[in-house]
Design a protein around this motif. Sequence first.
Motif, PDB file in Angstrom:
ATOM      1  N   VAL A  36      19.458 -35.081 -43.001  1.00  0.00           N
ATOM      2  CA  VAL A  36      19.851 -35.487 -41.643  1.00  0.00           C
ATOM      3  C   VAL A  36      19.891 -34.268 -40.723  1.00  0.00           C
ATOM      4  O   VAL A  36      19.395 -34.305 -39.595  1.00  0.00           O
ATOM      5  CB  VAL A  36      21.223 -36.204 -41.668  1.00  0.00           C
ATOM      6  CG1 VAL A  36      21.759 -36.410 -40.256  1.00  0.00           C
ATOM      7  CG2 VAL A  36      21.100 -37.546 -42.379  1.00  0.00           C
ATOM      8  N   ASN A  37      20.444 -33.172 -41.220  1.00  0.00           N
ATOM      9  CA  ASN A  37      20.497 -31.942 -40.416  1.00  0.00           C
ATOM     10  C   ASN A  37      19.096 -31.464 -40.040  1.00  0.00           C
ATOM     11  O   ASN A  37      18.849 -31.065 -38.904  1.00  0.00           O
ATOM     12  CB  ASN A  37      21.237 -30.842 -41.177  1.00  0.00           C
ATOM     13  CG  ASN A  37      22.736 -31.087 -41.218  1.00  0.00           C
ATOM     14  OD1 ASN A  37      23.280 -31.777 -40.351  1.00  0.00           O
ATOM     15  ND2 ASN A  37      23.394 -30.546 -42.216  1.00  0.00           N
ATOM     16  N   GLU A  38      18.177 -31.523 -41.008  1.00  0.00           N
ATOM     17  CA  GLU A  38      16.791 -31.118 -40.746  1.00  0.00           C
ATOM     18  C   GLU A  38      16.161 -32.009 -39.678  1.00  0.00           C
ATOM     19  O   GLU A  38      15.433 -31.542 -38.805  1.00  0.00           O
ATOM     20  CB  GLU A  38      15.956 -31.190 -42.040  1.00  0.00           C
ATOM     21  CG  GLU A  38      16.197 -30.037 -42.995  1.00  0.00           C
ATOM     22  CD  GLU A  38      16.023 -28.676 -42.325  1.00  0.00           C
ATOM     23  OE1 GLU A  38      15.039 -28.490 -41.584  1.00  0.00           O
ATOM     24  OE2 GLU A  38      16.903 -27.807 -42.526  1.00  0.00           O
ATOM     25  N   LYS A  39      16.449 -33.299 -39.769  1.00  0.00           N
ATOM     26  CA  LYS A  39      15.881 -34.253 -38.826  1.00  0.00           C
ATOM     27  C   LYS A  39      16.386 -33.969 -37.405  1.00  0.00           C
ATOM     28  O   LYS A  39      15.610 -33.964 -36.453  1.00  0.00           O
ATOM     29  CB  LYS A  39      16.246 -35.682 -39.252  1.00  0.00           C
ATOM     30  CG  LYS A  39      15.202 -36.704 -38.844  1.00  0.00           C
ATOM     31  CD  LYS A  39      15.504 -38.067 -39.432  1.00  0.00           C
ATOM     32  CE  LYS A  39      14.676 -38.366 -40.655  1.00  0.00           C
ATOM     33  NZ  LYS A  39      14.896 -39.710 -41.184  1.00  0.00           N
ATOM     34  N   ILE A  40      17.674 -33.714 -37.273  1.00  0.00           N
ATOM     35  CA  ILE A  40      18.231 -33.416 -35.947  1.00  0.00           C
ATOM     36  C   ILE A  40      17.588 -32.136 -35.403  1.00  0.00           C
ATOM     37  O   ILE A  40      17.172 -32.066 -34.251  1.00  0.00           O
ATOM     38  CB  ILE A  40      19.771 -33.264 -36.013  1.00  0.00           C
ATOM     39  CG1 ILE A  40      20.419 -34.595 -36.403  1.00  0.00           C
ATOM     40  CG2 ILE A  40      20.331 -32.785 -34.662  1.00  0.00           C
ATOM     41  CD1 ILE A  40      21.926 -34.532 -36.618  1.00  0.00           C
ATOM     42  N   LYS A  41      17.449 -31.156 -36.275  1.00  0.00           N
ATOM     43  CA  LYS A  41      16.863 -29.870 -35.886  1.00  0.00           C
ATOM     44  C   LYS A  41      15.433 -30.044 -35.379  1.00  0.00           C
ATOM     45  O   LYS A  41      15.023 -29.429 -34.396  1.00  0.00           O
ATOM     46  CB  LYS A  41      16.855 -28.949 -37.113  1.00  0.00           C
ATOM     47  CG  LYS A  41      17.054 -27.493 -36.813  1.00  0.00           C
ATOM     48  CD  LYS A  41      17.277 -26.770 -38.134  1.00  0.00           C
ATOM     49  CE  LYS A  41      17.301 -25.276 -37.964  1.00  0.00           C
ATOM     50  NZ  LYS A  41      17.567 -24.626 -39.256  1.00  0.00           N
ATOM     51  N   SER A  42      14.672 -30.904 -36.054  1.00  0.00           N
ATOM     52  CA  SER A  42      13.264 -31.062 -35.684  1.00  0.00           C
ATOM     53  C   SER A  42      13.080 -31.978 -34.472  1.00  0.00           C
ATOM     54  O   SER A  42      12.085 -31.879 -33.764  1.00  0.00           O
ATOM     55  CB  SER A  42      12.457 -31.591 -36.871  1.00  0.00           C
ATOM     56  OG  SER A  42      12.816 -32.933 -37.123  1.00  0.00           O
ATOM     57  N   ARG A  43      14.030 -32.868 -34.220  1.00  0.00           N
ATOM     58  CA  ARG A  43      13.852 -33.834 -33.132  1.00  0.00           C
ATOM     59  C   ARG A  43      14.536 -33.401 -31.834  1.00  0.00           C
ATOM     60  O   ARG A  43      14.254 -33.940 -30.775  1.00  0.00           O
ATOM     61  CB  ARG A  43      14.403 -35.209 -33.545  1.00  0.00           C
ATOM     62  CG  ARG A  43      13.787 -35.805 -34.807  1.00  0.00           C
ATOM     63  CD  ARG A  43      12.416 -36.409 -34.576  1.00  0.00           C
ATOM     64  NE  ARG A  43      12.378 -37.362 -33.486  1.00  0.00           N
ATOM     65  CZ  ARG A  43      12.626 -38.667 -33.619  1.00  0.00           C
ATOM     66  NH1 ARG A  43      12.939 -39.162 -34.791  1.00  0.00           N
ATOM     67  NH2 ARG A  43      12.536 -39.463 -32.581  1.00  0.00           N
TER      68      ARG A  43
ATOM     69  N   GLU B 265      16.771 -26.746 -29.065  1.00  0.00           N
ATOM     70  CA  GLU B 265      17.959 -25.983 -28.709  1.00  0.00           C
ATOM     71  C   GLU B 265      18.235 -26.105 -27.209  1.00  0.00           C
ATOM     72  O   GLU B 265      17.312 -26.029 -26.402  1.00  0.00           O
ATOM     73  CB  GLU B 265      17.720 -24.505 -29.053  1.00  0.00           C
ATOM     74  CG  GLU B 265      18.825 -23.904 -29.891  1.00  0.00           C
ATOM     75  CD  GLU B 265      18.464 -22.499 -30.318  1.00  0.00           C
ATOM     76  OE1 GLU B 265      18.888 -21.579 -29.624  1.00  0.00           O
ATOM     77  OE2 GLU B 265      17.741 -22.358 -31.330  1.00  0.00           O
ATOM     78  N   GLN B 266      19.452 -26.320 -26.867  1.00  0.00           N
ATOM     79  CA  GLN B 266      19.892 -26.431 -25.467  1.00  0.00           C
ATOM     80  C   GLN B 266      19.401 -27.688 -24.747  1.00  0.00           C
ATOM     81  O   GLN B 266      19.719 -27.920 -23.591  1.00  0.00           O
ATOM     82  CB  GLN B 266      19.501 -25.181 -24.651  1.00  0.00           C
ATOM     83  CG  GLN B 266      20.277 -23.937 -25.056  1.00  0.00           C
ATOM     84  CD  GLN B 266      21.779 -24.205 -25.194  1.00  0.00           C
ATOM     85  OE1 GLN B 266      22.417 -24.780 -24.313  1.00  0.00           O
ATOM     86  NE2 GLN B 266      22.357 -23.814 -26.325  1.00  0.00           N
ATOM     87  N   GLU B 267      18.612 -28.508 -25.425  1.00  0.00           N
ATOM     88  CA  GLU B 267      18.172 -29.753 -24.794  1.00  0.00           C
ATOM     89  C   GLU B 267      19.387 -30.674 -24.614  1.00  0.00           C
ATOM     90  O   GLU B 267      20.108 -30.941 -25.572  1.00  0.00           O
ATOM     91  CB  GLU B 267      17.139 -30.433 -25.705  1.00  0.00           C
ATOM     92  CG  GLU B 267      16.636 -31.751 -25.183  1.00  0.00           C
ATOM     93  CD  GLU B 267      15.650 -32.404 -26.160  1.00  0.00           C
ATOM     94  OE1 GLU B 267      14.976 -33.341 -25.742  1.00  0.00           O
ATOM     95  OE2 GLU B 267      15.578 -31.966 -27.325  1.00  0.00           O
ATOM     96  N   PRO B 268      19.634 -31.153 -23.391  1.00  0.00           N
ATOM     97  CA  PRO B 268      20.810 -32.014 -23.193  1.00  0.00           C
ATOM     98  C   PRO B 268      20.611 -33.384 -23.844  1.00  0.00           C
ATOM     99  O   PRO B 268      19.550 -33.991 -23.690  1.00  0.00           O
ATOM    100  CB  PRO B 268      20.906 -32.153 -21.665  1.00  0.00           C
ATOM    101  CG  PRO B 268      19.562 -31.797 -21.143  1.00  0.00           C
ATOM    102  CD  PRO B 268      18.875 -30.930 -22.151  1.00  0.00           C
ATOM    103  N   ILE B 269      21.601 -33.846 -24.572  1.00  0.00           N
ATOM    104  CA  ILE B 269      21.484 -35.158 -25.222  1.00  0.00           C
ATOM    105  C   ILE B 269      22.761 -35.982 -25.056  1.00  0.00           C
ATOM    106  O   ILE B 269      23.826 -35.456 -24.735  1.00  0.00           O
ATOM    107  CB  ILE B 269      21.181 -35.050 -26.744  1.00  0.00           C
ATOM    108  CG1 ILE B 269      22.286 -34.255 -27.462  1.00  0.00           C
ATOM    109  CG2 ILE B 269      19.819 -34.473 -26.996  1.00  0.00           C
ATOM    110  CD1 ILE B 269      22.312 -34.474 -28.958  1.00  0.00           C
ATOM    111  N   ILE B 270      22.580 -37.287 -25.315  1.00  0.00           N
ATOM    112  CA  ILE B 270      23.710 -38.210 -25.381  1.00  0.00           C
ATOM    113  C   ILE B 270      23.849 -38.633 -26.838  1.00  0.00           C
ATOM    114  O   ILE B 270      22.842 -38.897 -27.498  1.00  0.00           O
ATOM    115  CB  ILE B 270      23.433 -39.461 -24.509  1.00  0.00           C
ATOM    116  CG1 ILE B 270      23.310 -39.063 -23.033  1.00  0.00           C
ATOM    117  CG2 ILE B 270      24.517 -40.513 -24.701  1.00  0.00           C
ATOM    118  CD1 ILE B 270      22.746 -40.168 -22.147  1.00  0.00           C
TER     119      ILE B 270
END
Length: 398
Positions: A295-302, A305-310
């Motif tokens: 899951v961590n890898e998936k978040i990292k790839s999708r 860095e610094q991209e604003p998200i909800i």
Amino acid sequence: MERIEKRNCPICDHYNNEILFSQEFVDIKEVTFLRGYEVVVCNNCGFLYADDIPGQKEFDLYYKNCSKYEVKADELTDSQISRFQASLNFIEECINNEEINFEEFRIVDIGCATGDFLRFLKGKGYQDLNGIDPSPLCVKLMKDNHINAKQATINELEEHEKYDFIRLNAVLEHVVDLNYSITQLKKILNKGGYLYLSVPNVQGFKELVNCPFQEFSVEHINYFSKNSLSNLMRKHGFTLIEYQINHNKLYSELETIFRYDDDVTKNNEKIVDDQEAIESIKEYIVRNYRLEREVNEKIKSRIQEQEPIIVWGVGTHTLRQLAKGQLRKCNIKLFVDSNLHYQNKQYNGIPIISPEQLYEYNYKILISSYYGQDSIVDYINKVLKLNNEIVTLYNVEN
Ligand SMILES: [Zn+2]
């Protein structure tokens, strides 16, 4: 805050335990008061439980004020009805004979939320139905449905009320002082009466498919098997009559019927070994560490860095991710949750808003949930009709 740093084994009162896993959450006020706990195994009897937790009073306050279970259900759904019918069949097969008819029992459902099971029984013609729940709103909703309801926790029961049958569905896994609570139950249960307990079945944990460490949630602090539950109840004079396990990919449930014989000669019976449950939880932990890395890898790839998200969802999944996972490194602008109790709160200055407030924002939406993932995506696309890019983390198996 009162905190029980060392919780003796609730079953055998042994002091020594071994830590199997450390659960950690960030602290979002009103969402959880738990910052985490140690999942431990008793060195003497093998019971699996959470150590280093707040006291019962903190839990009671939380369930009174922040109940997640206040959802009003006008009609029972088909899946509820089939689940309740299977449970009723199990109860009747255990109890009914030529002299005893469950339908004539004085029945109380404790920690029953909005009393769905009682409404089901009412529809079947049952008469003496009573609901008890700590949430004032749940009690009101029951009364609206003409169910005899009272506001109390399991530790606030009144002795003059006696019942033939107590139902505790998904309650004992939430209780800090199990022995005190069971003593309270005995005060209101007629001798020879029955106690229905259903809890998550730890022996099934190893086969569950969900988000990482979901079974170590913000509310569950006891992990029972058939053996450990029997060990606990036997100590209090209860005899296991029958049990059954309902298992699917998402949850494993242990349903049991105990009779209150108050047979003290059984108190000293040998505690039954629980090796299979210990193996199951260990396997679950190993597999979930692996899942969490994925899951961590998936978040990292999708998410850059610094991209604003909800982030959609502030449950166990998000609370653990913010404490230990990749999500804590993300530039989160907003949280979204449909639970009214969570809205208008904040974490680290980041507001929690309702889904309907999303219209104003174009950021990418990360769905921080396994179980709810696909229906949330549907809701965003079909109901809210938003065009935000959506990031999902799981291939949900149906
Ligand atoms: Zn023990």
